[in-house]
Design an enzyme around this catalytic site. Structure first.
Site, PDB file in Angstrom:
ATOM      1  N   TYR A  25     -21.729  -3.515 -10.239  1.00  0.00           N
ATOM      2  CA  TYR A  25     -21.625  -5.036 -10.102  1.00  0.00           C
ATOM      3  C   TYR A  25     -21.115  -5.564 -11.281  1.00  0.00           C
ATOM      4  O   TYR A  25     -20.686  -6.843 -11.239  1.00  0.00           O
ATOM      5  CB  TYR A  25     -22.979  -5.497  -9.836  1.00  0.00           C
ATOM      6  CG  TYR A  25     -23.701  -4.969  -8.748  1.00  0.00           C
ATOM      7  CD1 TYR A  25     -23.286  -5.289  -7.334  1.00  0.00           C
ATOM      8  CD2 TYR A  25     -24.880  -4.207  -8.691  1.00  0.00           C
ATOM      9  CE1 TYR A  25     -24.180  -4.952  -6.199  1.00  0.00           C
ATOM     10  CE2 TYR A  25     -25.295  -3.692  -7.658  1.00  0.00           C
ATOM     11  CZ  TYR A  25     -24.944  -4.030  -6.414  1.00  0.00           C
ATOM     12  OH  TYR A  25     -25.367  -3.480  -5.369  1.00  0.00           O
ATOM     13  N   HIS A  45     -20.325 -12.440  -7.825  1.00  0.00           N
ATOM     14  CA  HIS A  45     -21.612 -12.631  -7.776  1.00  0.00           C
ATOM     15  C   HIS A  45     -22.101 -12.748  -9.307  1.00  0.00           C
ATOM     16  O   HIS A  45     -23.216 -13.202  -9.443  1.00  0.00           O
ATOM     17  CB  HIS A  45     -22.356 -11.735  -6.829  1.00  0.00           C
ATOM     18  CG  HIS A  45     -23.179 -12.269  -5.760  1.00  0.00           C
ATOM     19  ND1 HIS A  45     -23.207 -13.909  -5.742  1.00  0.00           N
ATOM     20  CD2 HIS A  45     -24.323 -11.864  -5.211  1.00  0.00           C
ATOM     21  CE1 HIS A  45     -24.207 -14.077  -4.657  1.00  0.00           C
ATOM     22  NE2 HIS A  45     -24.757 -12.841  -4.414  1.00  0.00           N
ATOM     23  N   TYR A  95     -32.076  -8.240  -9.002  1.00  0.00           N
ATOM     24  CA  TYR A  95     -30.980  -8.345  -7.873  1.00  0.00           C
ATOM     25  C   TYR A  95     -31.020  -9.674  -7.306  1.00  0.00           C
ATOM     26  O   TYR A  95     -32.038 -10.233  -7.669  1.00  0.00           O
ATOM     27  CB  TYR A  95     -31.136  -7.406  -6.766  1.00  0.00           C
ATOM     28  CG  TYR A  95     -30.704  -5.919  -7.316  1.00  0.00           C
ATOM     29  CD1 TYR A  95     -29.218  -5.613  -7.486  1.00  0.00           C
ATOM     30  CD2 TYR A  95     -31.564  -5.053  -7.585  1.00  0.00           C
ATOM     31  CE1 TYR A  95     -28.914  -4.363  -7.986  1.00  0.00           C
ATOM     32  CE2 TYR A  95     -31.201  -3.844  -8.159  1.00  0.00           C
ATOM     33  CZ  TYR A  95     -30.064  -3.396  -8.242  1.00  0.00           C
ATOM     34  OH  TYR A  95     -29.789  -2.175  -8.874  1.00  0.00           O
ATOM     35  N   ASN A 100     -31.181 -11.443  -4.859  1.00  0.00           N
ATOM     36  CA  ASN A 100     -32.089 -11.963  -3.778  1.00  0.00           C
ATOM     37  C   ASN A 100     -33.541 -12.137  -4.105  1.00  0.00           C
ATOM     38  O   ASN A 100     -34.268 -12.725  -3.506  1.00  0.00           O
ATOM     39  CB  ASN A 100     -32.005 -11.201  -2.303  1.00  0.00           C
ATOM     40  CG  ASN A 100     -30.716 -11.130  -1.758  1.00  0.00           C
ATOM     41  OD1 ASN A 100     -29.699 -12.016  -2.128  1.00  0.00           O
ATOM     42  ND2 ASN A 100     -30.382 -10.382  -0.631  1.00  0.00           N
ATOM     43  N   ASP A 108     -22.529 -18.357  -8.848  1.00  0.00           N
ATOM     44  CA  ASP A 108     -21.187 -18.680  -8.198  1.00  0.00           C
ATOM     45  C   ASP A 108     -21.304 -19.439  -7.113  1.00  0.00           C
ATOM     46  O   ASP A 108     -22.543 -19.734  -6.488  1.00  0.00           O
ATOM     47  CB  ASP A 108     -20.897 -17.150  -7.594  1.00  0.00           C
ATOM     48  CG  ASP A 108     -21.791 -16.456  -6.744  1.00  0.00           C
ATOM     49  OD1 ASP A 108     -21.561 -16.546  -5.632  1.00  0.00           O
ATOM     50  OD2 ASP A 108     -23.008 -16.142  -7.131  1.00  0.00           O
ATOM     51  N   ASN A 124     -28.357 -17.084  -1.863  1.00  0.00           N
ATOM     52  CA  ASN A 124     -29.782 -16.241  -1.589  1.00  0.00           C
ATOM     53  C   ASN A 124     -30.400 -16.321  -3.265  1.00  0.00           C
ATOM     54  O   ASN A 124     -31.710 -16.435  -2.958  1.00  0.00           O
ATOM     55  CB  ASN A 124     -29.438 -14.914  -1.267  1.00  0.00           C
ATOM     56  CG  ASN A 124     -29.239 -14.950   0.241  1.00  0.00           C
ATOM     57  OD1 ASN A 124     -29.476 -15.597   1.012  1.00  0.00           O
ATOM     58  ND2 ASN A 124     -28.458 -13.892   0.608  1.00  0.00           N
TER      59      ASN A 124
END
Length: 185
Positions: A14, A19, A61, A63, A88, A109
């Site tokens: 990532y 994100h 993560y 969420n 973001d 989220n």
């Protein structure tokens, strides 16, 4: 004591994704690899004059970001008004920003998770524009890597994001919102 949280997803997969702009802004702001692991995240504590600040990059993560934020908030007894989340935002033009407080998740989220975990939306946000994709779906876009051109643009904007964080730490969110009005192209 204040808490500044950069949102993102952990791991090499990532790095440099849209994100992860929150992680990237904190890395630029602190210019330090002295991260400790606790609270389901990486954190650093820094002093700015008389103000102590905890910087957090949740490793839950996106969420589940709220789990990590809640742990730090409760451990250090930080008030909601002293929390800034860097996130973001696809609804903003690339690189531009909005500073908000007491607002909904806007469909993000990570912010949904934080609101749910804290039981409130009474915290500040620095929203950084990543724009909508013209070629991919939303998930593909936010998890996609920045292009070289986009990274150059972001590198030029880091200094304004840094000033906003400094202002939040030293002056508070109301002054910061008034002094650094939303910048949207």
């Amino acid at each position: 004591m204040k808490l500044v949280v950069g949102l993102g997803n952990p791991g090499k997969k990532y790095e440099n994704t849209r994100h992860n702009i929150g992680f990237m802004v904190l890395d630029y702001f602190l210019n330090s690899n002295d991260w400790k692991k606790k609270f389901d995240g990486f954190y650093q504590i820094q002093s700015f004059g008389l103000e102590k600040v905890i910087f957090l990059k949740p490793t839950t993560y996106m969420n589940l970001s709220g789990n990590s934020v809640l742990k730090v908030k409760n451990f250090y007894n930080i008030s909601l008004e002293d929390i800034l989340i860097i996130q973001d935002d696809m609804d903003l033009s690339f690189g531009t920003y909005k500073i908000k407080k007491n607002s909904s998740s806007g469909g993000h989220n990570g912010i949904k998770s934080i609101i749910q975990s804290l039981g409130s939306d009474r915290f500040a946000r620095l929203k950084i524009g990543i724009a909508h994709s013209k070629t991919s779906d939303s998930i593909g876009h936010v998890l996609g890597k920045f292009s070289k051109e986009e990274l150059l643009i972001i590198n030029n904007y880091y200094s304004i994001y840094q000033k906003i964080i400094d202002s939040f730490i030293n002056q508070g969110i109301d002054y910061t919102m008034n002094h650094y009005r939303d910048w949207e192209k």
